[in-house]
Structure formats: structure tokens, C-alpha cells
Scaffold this motif. Structure first.
Motif, PDB file in Angstrom:
ATOM      1  N   GLY A 259       0.798  -1.185  -0.003  1.00  0.00           N
ATOM      2  CA  GLY A 259      -0.076  -0.011  -0.041  1.00  0.00           C
ATOM      3  C   GLY A 259       0.778   1.321   0.114  1.00  0.00           C
ATOM      4  N   ARG A 260       2.091   1.273  -0.028  1.00  0.00           N
ATOM      5  CA  ARG A 260       3.136   2.327  -0.134  1.00  0.00           C
ATOM      6  C   ARG A 260       3.612   2.423  -1.316  1.00  0.00           C
ATOM      7  NH1 ARG A 260       7.037   0.129   4.707  1.00  0.00           N
ATOM      8  NH2 ARG A 260       8.092   2.145   4.043  1.00  0.00           N
ATOM      9  N   ASP A 261       3.619   3.880  -1.894  1.00  0.00           N
ATOM     10  CA  ASP A 261       4.093   4.164  -3.068  1.00  0.00           C
ATOM     11  C   ASP A 261       5.600   4.543  -3.099  1.00  0.00           C
ATOM     12  OD1 ASP A 261       1.740   4.049  -4.643  1.00  0.00           O
ATOM     13  OD2 ASP A 261       1.135   6.316  -3.957  1.00  0.00           O
ATOM     14  N   LEU A 262       6.323   3.665  -3.985  1.00  0.00           N
ATOM     15  CA  LEU A 262       7.832   3.785  -3.730  1.00  0.00           C
ATOM     16  C   LEU A 262       8.481   4.137  -5.174  1.00  0.00           C
ATOM     17  CD1 LEU A 262       8.595   0.654  -1.455  1.00  0.00           C
ATOM     18  CD2 LEU A 262       8.184   2.744  -0.683  1.00  0.00           C
ATOM     19  N   ASP A 263       9.516   4.744  -5.100  1.00  0.00           N
ATOM     20  CA  ASP A 263      10.315   4.909  -6.267  1.00  0.00           C
ATOM     21  C   ASP A 263      11.698   4.142  -6.013  1.00  0.00           C
ATOM     22  OD1 ASP A 263       8.850   6.548  -7.835  1.00  0.00           O
ATOM     23  OD2 ASP A 263       9.744   8.375  -7.279  1.00  0.00           O
ATOM     24  N   LEU A 264      12.223   3.313  -7.112  1.00  0.00           N
ATOM     25  CA  LEU A 264      13.455   2.680  -6.756  1.00  0.00           C
ATOM     26  C   LEU A 264      14.598   3.083  -8.060  1.00  0.00           C
ATOM     27  CD1 LEU A 264      11.683   0.732  -5.270  1.00  0.00           C
ATOM     28  CD2 LEU A 264      12.889  -1.100  -6.128  1.00  0.00           C
ATOM     29  N   ARG A 265      15.558   3.769  -7.520  1.00  0.00           N
ATOM     30  CA  ARG A 265      16.464   4.384  -8.428  1.00  0.00           C
ATOM     31  C   ARG A 265      17.469   3.182  -8.751  1.00  0.00           C
ATOM     32  NH1 ARG A 265      15.551   9.814  -8.401  1.00  0.00           N
ATOM     33  NH2 ARG A 265      13.370  10.031  -8.339  1.00  0.00           N
ATOM     34  N   VAL A 266      17.581   2.798  -9.752  1.00  0.00           N
ATOM     35  CA  VAL A 266      18.429   1.342 -10.096  1.00  0.00           C
ATOM     36  C   VAL A 266      19.491   1.850 -10.950  1.00  0.00           C
ATOM     37  CG1 VAL A 266      18.223  -0.489 -11.261  1.00  0.00           C
ATOM     38  CG2 VAL A 266      16.087   0.247 -10.118  1.00  0.00           C
ATOM     39  N   VAL A 278      22.238  -1.965  -7.946  1.00  0.00           N
ATOM     40  CA  VAL A 278      21.867  -1.721  -6.736  1.00  0.00           C
ATOM     41  C   VAL A 278      20.522  -0.763  -6.907  1.00  0.00           C
ATOM     42  CG1 VAL A 278      22.341   0.222  -4.897  1.00  0.00           C
ATOM     43  CG2 VAL A 278      24.217  -1.273  -5.982  1.00  0.00           C
ATOM     44  N   MET A 279      19.505  -1.117  -6.015  1.00  0.00           N
ATOM     45  CA  MET A 279      18.294  -0.433  -6.178  1.00  0.00           C
ATOM     46  C   MET A 279      18.349   0.472  -4.973  1.00  0.00           C
ATOM     47  SD  MET A 279      15.608  -3.326  -7.614  1.00  0.00           S
ATOM     48  CE  MET A 279      16.421  -4.774  -6.826  1.00  0.00           C
ATOM     49  N   ARG A 280      17.999   1.528  -5.051  1.00  0.00           N
ATOM     50  CA  ARG A 280      17.933   2.858  -4.013  1.00  0.00           C
ATOM     51  C   ARG A 280      16.376   2.807  -3.695  1.00  0.00           C
ATOM     52  NH1 ARG A 280      19.700   9.161  -3.067  1.00  0.00           N
ATOM     53  NH2 ARG A 280      19.175   9.079  -0.686  1.00  0.00           N
ATOM     54  N   ILE A 281      15.882   2.612  -2.437  1.00  0.00           N
ATOM     55  CA  ILE A 281      14.581   2.702  -2.269  1.00  0.00           C
ATOM     56  C   ILE A 281      14.372   4.061  -1.532  1.00  0.00           C
ATOM     57  CG2 ILE A 281      12.577   1.700  -0.940  1.00  0.00           C
ATOM     58  CD1 ILE A 281      14.044  -0.920  -0.616  1.00  0.00           C
ATOM     59  N   LEU A 282      13.354   4.808  -2.372  1.00  0.00           N
ATOM     60  CA  LEU A 282      13.068   6.083  -1.779  1.00  0.00           C
ATOM     61  C   LEU A 282      11.437   6.106  -1.370  1.00  0.00           C
ATOM     62  CD1 LEU A 282      14.299   8.216  -4.860  1.00  0.00           C
ATOM     63  CD2 LEU A 282      15.524   7.663  -2.490  1.00  0.00           C
ATOM     64  N   ASP A 283      11.363   6.146  -0.325  1.00  0.00           N
ATOM     65  CA  ASP A 283       9.998   6.069   0.441  1.00  0.00           C
ATOM     66  C   ASP A 283       9.528   7.453   0.592  1.00  0.00           C
ATOM     67  OD1 ASP A 283       7.874   5.229   1.913  1.00  0.00           O
ATOM     68  OD2 ASP A 283       8.660   4.093   3.416  1.00  0.00           O
ATOM     69  N   LYS A 284       8.280   7.516  -0.039  1.00  0.00           N
ATOM     70  CA  LYS A 284       7.497   8.859   0.310  1.00  0.00           C
ATOM     71  C   LYS A 284       7.183   9.265   1.471  1.00  0.00           C
ATOM     72  CE  LYS A 284       6.434   8.976  -4.605  1.00  0.00           C
ATOM     73  NZ  LYS A 284       5.420   8.997  -5.521  1.00  0.00           N
ATOM     74  N   THR A 285       6.913   8.295   2.348  1.00  0.00           N
ATOM     75  CA  THR A 285       6.462   8.451   3.694  1.00  0.00           C
ATOM     76  C   THR A 285       7.540   9.241   4.516  1.00  0.00           C
ATOM     77  OG1 THR A 285       7.361   6.321   4.332  1.00  0.00           O
ATOM     78  CG2 THR A 285       5.140   6.368   3.852  1.00  0.00           C
TER      79      THR A 285
END
Length: 563
Positions: A259-266, A278-285
Motif C-alpha cells: 500500500g506504499r508508493d515507492l520509487d526505486l532508483r536503479v 543497486v536499487m535505492r528505495i525512496l520511500d515517500k513516507t
């Protein structure tokens, strides 16, 4: 509120653990929030889980125990399969030829005991254990097996429609297990609060590691034969060229997990044994973080809040890569983002989309770099400008001139301490009078792991640890010291989450004159100390004394601090 809730409340009241007033408060909370009785009582601090579960176990004629996965016989573990253990949330702790004793956290789970009795064809005895301990034991005894993929798509993961369309056009039916495997890797990372996922081809293995609270943790790795398929799947999701394996590539994945919108910078880089991703997880929370959550002490917070409300000037946040500079800037923008202010940012790339703020992403392919974008957005008449990073003379000059024409400018620099920001600006060619006139303050920061609040315990530091702090060791030795002993809540790390250490360098009239005279950073630092600037090491010592972090974390983060 269920009958079980009524019964638990009645027992607690009869035993004198809660008052009628507390019972009424719990009932109101249940009606409003839909939580269980135990959840509300634990949140209010009226009871501990040991008291509640121990009392309930006694009433039901059951034994209350603590579960440690390392103490369980492996032969007992094999009696219950991974699927059963995860489905019912139980851990086998003892077994005979005809019976098995399982630990669970719900004494009223009669259906669970009956179902296990039917499936195992054994007598099943139940004991009660804390929920976090049962969950940790299940996770350790029955880890997620990357070879055993779900029969259905993971319902917790929702890839964007664009990515789904691209995948469906290239993927075959036989690729479905790999799709679910990559989803599982991402889901597990999010559950563990990881900031990065590292997929690293080794000579004989394919290593998967998660960075949690700044430290890398190695996970159960997939079979080496799945390496190519996993890497290709990630590259498809991030819109990279699958056939190109000779040069580095960058991509982005938009995904919804739990249920959380995430952006992954790869990021993909070719290595000896295959492409390392490497996948960097950017959590909008994380955007909801305010200044208090960053770890400021009250005096520094008051000082910094005054700085970010100035009408003009340049405010710099300095530190190495991964020290939380961007998170601090976003927290600042979130606090001053009001309808009567126009805020524009220039970022490379735009990491988090913030409501009410105009964000410009750098695109060098079309000639849109920091200086070009900054020059253009100043014609938009903003009140506040945020520049992702000052990297060159032109960008720095425009930022300083913008501050002198009535704009408040936020940006970052890579320096080891706050006073060195002045030296860095002069080194890249900014004229001293511009720096002296425009710069209001520079703040250096580092991140340290915060002690887990569930297992924090007092201890006495060794003489060697005190000696390593130098003159500040006296301050520490006179205070209580804490460290995390390790518990299921923090995965036995002793730490959970991170906080910042800060060094705020204010520019006054004297420092302005020193900048005009090309004074070295040591002179600027000496003047700042006279004004009461607290160094990173000193800020860390105060946070050790407050129980926020540990001595070893401060020593690690401030090893280069001479003071």
C-alpha cells in the motif's frame, strides 16, 4: 469489540492491572481505531506484554514462555513445515513421538491447534509467547526461500501500468517465477526498512544484500543459475537496455508495496562476474519527517528553525554521501511550504515529489544543468530556491547572487565540517565578498544508528572507549550509558532507525571579515567555537548521554573530528 476483548478486559480488571477508567478509555479507543485490546493497553503504557500474556496464560491453564530460535532443536523444527509455521504463526519448541508443543501468541487460537492436530496427526500442546519473539523465531527458522517462489503473484506488490505493459510484451510464461522472485526480494527489503538492495554477482554465488540503518546485511541468496534472469527482470522493470551489458546504466522503477508508493532508483555497473545492480528505495513516507524527528537537540533545533525562516541568504548542508543532507533539506521545505511562498527546486534527479512545490529535474542530454536551470527559475520570481548540490563555479555564483537579490537559497556541499564550506566555495572560484555577504550559515551532519527502544539497557563503558573520546570522555563517564542488547523488534541488531549529529556554523560580522581576508578554515572554526558552535563529536556525546545513540556509533561517525 469482540467477546474475547470483553473477557480480557474483565480479567485485567479483576486482577487489579487496570482501573475502570482505563477500561472505558480502551473501549473508546477500540471503537474509534478498530485495534485489539492488547494493542491499546500496550500503546498507553498501562501494561507490558509480559504481564498481559502471563496473566491470560495463567487463566487458560497454559504456560507462558520466551522463545529463542537458536535454542530449538533442528529436528523439532522439521516437524512443522515452513508453510504451516508461516500460515498459523507458530513455532515448534518440543516434540515426542506422539506429540508436539508449539509456541503461539494468541491463547484463544483454538482453530490453529485443531488444524495442526489434524494435519500432523499428533497431539498438539500450546504455550504462549510474545508476538515479536514468535515472529522472529518463524523468520529465522523458516527464512524466505528465494528458490521457492509463490504460486501466485505477490498481492503486496503492484508495479506501475507502464512497466507491466513492457514486461508482458517481452516475458514468456516460463519467466513468471522470476517475476515473482524479484517482487519477493523487493518486498522483503521494504519489510526490513532497507534503503538499498544490492544484487552482486560473485564468482560462485549471486549475493543479495540489504542496507538497513546504514549497515549492509547479507540475505539468503538465490541460486547462481538464476542470476541472468533476475538481472534481466530488474533491467526490464527499470527501462534499461537488456542487451547492453558493457556500460553502466541508470533506471527507475515506480512500484507499490504493501500500500506504499515507492520509487526505486536503479544503477547497473558491469563487473568481472556479471552486472552489479543497486536499487535505492525512496520511500515517500519520509517526507513527513519534521525537524524534531531528524535528531536535533532543542537548542540546535531553535537555531535552525530561525535560520530557515530568514527572508534571504544561503543556507548550506554539508557532509559526505549518505549523510542525510537531502532528507534534511526536504524537512526544511516541508516546514516552510506555505501558500504565500513560491518554492522552486533544481535536483538531479527529483527524488521525492512534494505537493505545492515546483520541482525541476536536471537533464544534461538537452543542456539543462544546474546553472542553466537556476538562471531560468530565478525569472519565475520564487521566494525560496533549493539546489540539489553546488558543484561548480557558475552554479555557486548564481546561488550567491540570488541570495543577495532577496531569495532564500538552500543547497548542499561535500565537506567534512561546517566551516570548510567557506573554503570550498572559495576554492571553486566564488569571490570572498559574495560568500561573506550571502552565506548565513552552514550545517554539517552525520547519521548514527539509534538505540532500539525495546532492548535499550544501561552499561558501563570501558576505559579504552572513554580514552578515545579525549577530553569529552569525562562528560560521558559521568552520565548513564546505554546500548541495545538485541531483540526481535530490531532483528537482534540493537539499533533501529537513524538520527543525525549536527554542527551549525553561523556567520556573524567577525566571520564575514575573516572571509574577506581569506582566513583559513581553522580561524573560522576557532571563531565559531567562541560563538558557541558545538562540534559533531560534542553533539554526539550529548546524544550518548541522552540515550539516543551509543558510544561506538558516535566514535565511528566522528572519527575525523579533531575536537
Amino acid at each position: 469489540m469482540t467477546s474475547n476483548d470483553d473477557y480480557v478486559l474483565q480479567l485485567l480488571q479483576e486482577q487489579g492491572y487496570v482501573s475502570p477508567e482505563q477500561v472505558t478509555a480502551v473501549m473508546n479507543s477500540l471503537k474509534q481505531e478498530g485495534e485489539t485490546t492488547l494493542d491499546i493497553l500496550l500503546q498507553t503504557g498501562a501494561l507490558t506484554e509480559d504481564i498481559v500474556l502471563g496473566m491470560i496464560a495463567t487463566q487458560f491453564g497454559m504456560q507462558y514462555v520466551h522463545v529463542n530460535a537458536d535454542a530449538i532443536d533442528p529436528s523439532v523444527k522439521d516437524i512443522i513445515t515452513k508453510d504451516l509455521a508461516r500460515k498459523y504463526g507458530v513455532v515448534p519448541v518440543y516434540a515426542t513421538e506422539t506429540s508436539v508443543t508449539v509456541a503461539l501468541s494468541d491463547p484463544m487460537a483454538y482453530d490453529t491447534v485443531d488444524s495442526l492436530h489434524y494435519v500432523l496427526n499428533r497431539d498438539v500442546d500450546a504455550v504462549i509467547a510474545p508476538r515479536l519473539e514468535v515472529k522472529a523465531a518463524v523468520d529465522k527458522l523458516y527464512p524466505a526461500d528465494f528458490e521457492n517462489i509463490f504460486d501466485k503473484d505477490d498481492p503486496n506488490v503492484d508495479v506501475s501500468e507502464k512497466t507491466k505493459a513492457e514486461v508482458s510484451s517481452d516475458a514468456k510464461d516460463s519467466d513468471a517465477p522470476i517475476i515473482r522472485l524479484v517482487s519477493l526480494i523487493i518486498t522483503e527489503a521494504v519489510k526490513m526498512r532497507a534503503s538499498d538492495i544490492h544484487l552482486e554477482p560473485m564468482e560462485r554465488t549471486f549475493r543479495v544484500r540489504y542496507r538497513v540503518d546504514g549497515a549492509l546485511r547479507e540475505m539468503d541468496s538465490p541460486n547462481k543459475r538464476l542470476q541472468a534472469a533476475i538481472l534481466s527482470r530488474v533491467k526490464i522493470m527499470s527501462n534499461m537496455k537488456i542487451s547492453e551489458k558493457r556500460i553502466p546504466q541508470d533506471g527507475r522503477i515506480q512500484i507499490k508495496v504493501q500500500g506504499r508508493d515507492l520509487d526505486l532508483r536503479v544503477s547497473s555497473v558491469p563487473t568481472n562476474h556479471g552486472e552489479s545492480i543497486v536499487m535505492r528505495i525512496l520511500d515517500k513516507t519520509n517526507l513527513s519527517l519534521g525537524l524534531p524527528q531528524l535528531g536535533f537537540l532543542s537548542d540546535d533545533q531553535n537555531k535552525f528553525e530561525r535560520l530557515i525562516t530568514l527572508p534571504d541568504g544561503v543556507l548550506l548542508v554539508t557532509g559526505p554521501t549518505g549523510s542525510g543532507k537531502t532528507t534534511t533539506l526536504y524537512a526544511c521545505l516541508g516546514q516552510i511550504n506555505l501558500p504565500d511562498r513560491k518554492i522552486i527546486t533544481v535536483e538531479d534527479p527529483v527524488e521525492y515529489v512534494m505537493s505545492g512545490i515546483n520541482q525541476v529535474g536536471v537533464n544534461r542530454d538537452v543542456g539543462l544543468d544546474f546553472s542553466t536551470a537556476l538562471r531560468s527559475i530565478l525569472r519565475q520570481a520564487p521566494n525560496i530556491v533549493m539546489i540539489g548540490e553546488i558543484r561548480d563555479h557558475e552554479t555557486a555564483d548564481i546561488a550567491m547572487e540570488a541570495a543577495l537579490t532577496g531569495h532564500l537559497v538552500f543547497s548542499t556541499l561535500h565537506t567534512n565540517d561546517a566551516p570548510s564550506a567557506v573554503t570550498r566555495l572559495l576554492d571553486i572560484g566564488v569571490k570572498p565578498f559574495l560568500v561573506a555577504s550571502a552565506l548565513r550559515a552552514a550545517m554539517a551532519q552525520r547519521l548514527v544508528r539509534a538505540i532500539c527502544t525495546h532492548c535499550k539497557a544501561e552499561y558501563t563503558p570501558t576505559d579504552r572507549e572513554i580514552k578515545m573520546l579525549g577530553v569529552l570522555g569525562k562528560t560521558v563517564s559521568a552520565s548513564k550509558m546505554y546500548k541495545g542488547t538485541g531483540c526481535p523488534s530490531c532483528s537482534n541488531a540493537g539499533y533501529k532507525g537513524r538520527k543525525g549529529l549536527f554542527e551549525i556554523f553561523l556567520v556573524d560580522d567577525t566571520i564575514q571579515r575573516l572571509i574577506f581576508d581569506h582566513a583559513p578554515a581553522t580561524s573560522l572554526r576557532a571563531r565559531a567555537r567562541e560563538m558557541g558552535m558545538r562540534t559533531l563529536r560534542e553533539d554526539g556525546v550529548l546524544k550518548i548521554a541522552s540515550g539516543m545513540t551509543s558510544l561506538e556509533e558516535v566514535l565511528r561517525a566522528t572519527m575525523g573530528d579533531a575536537d
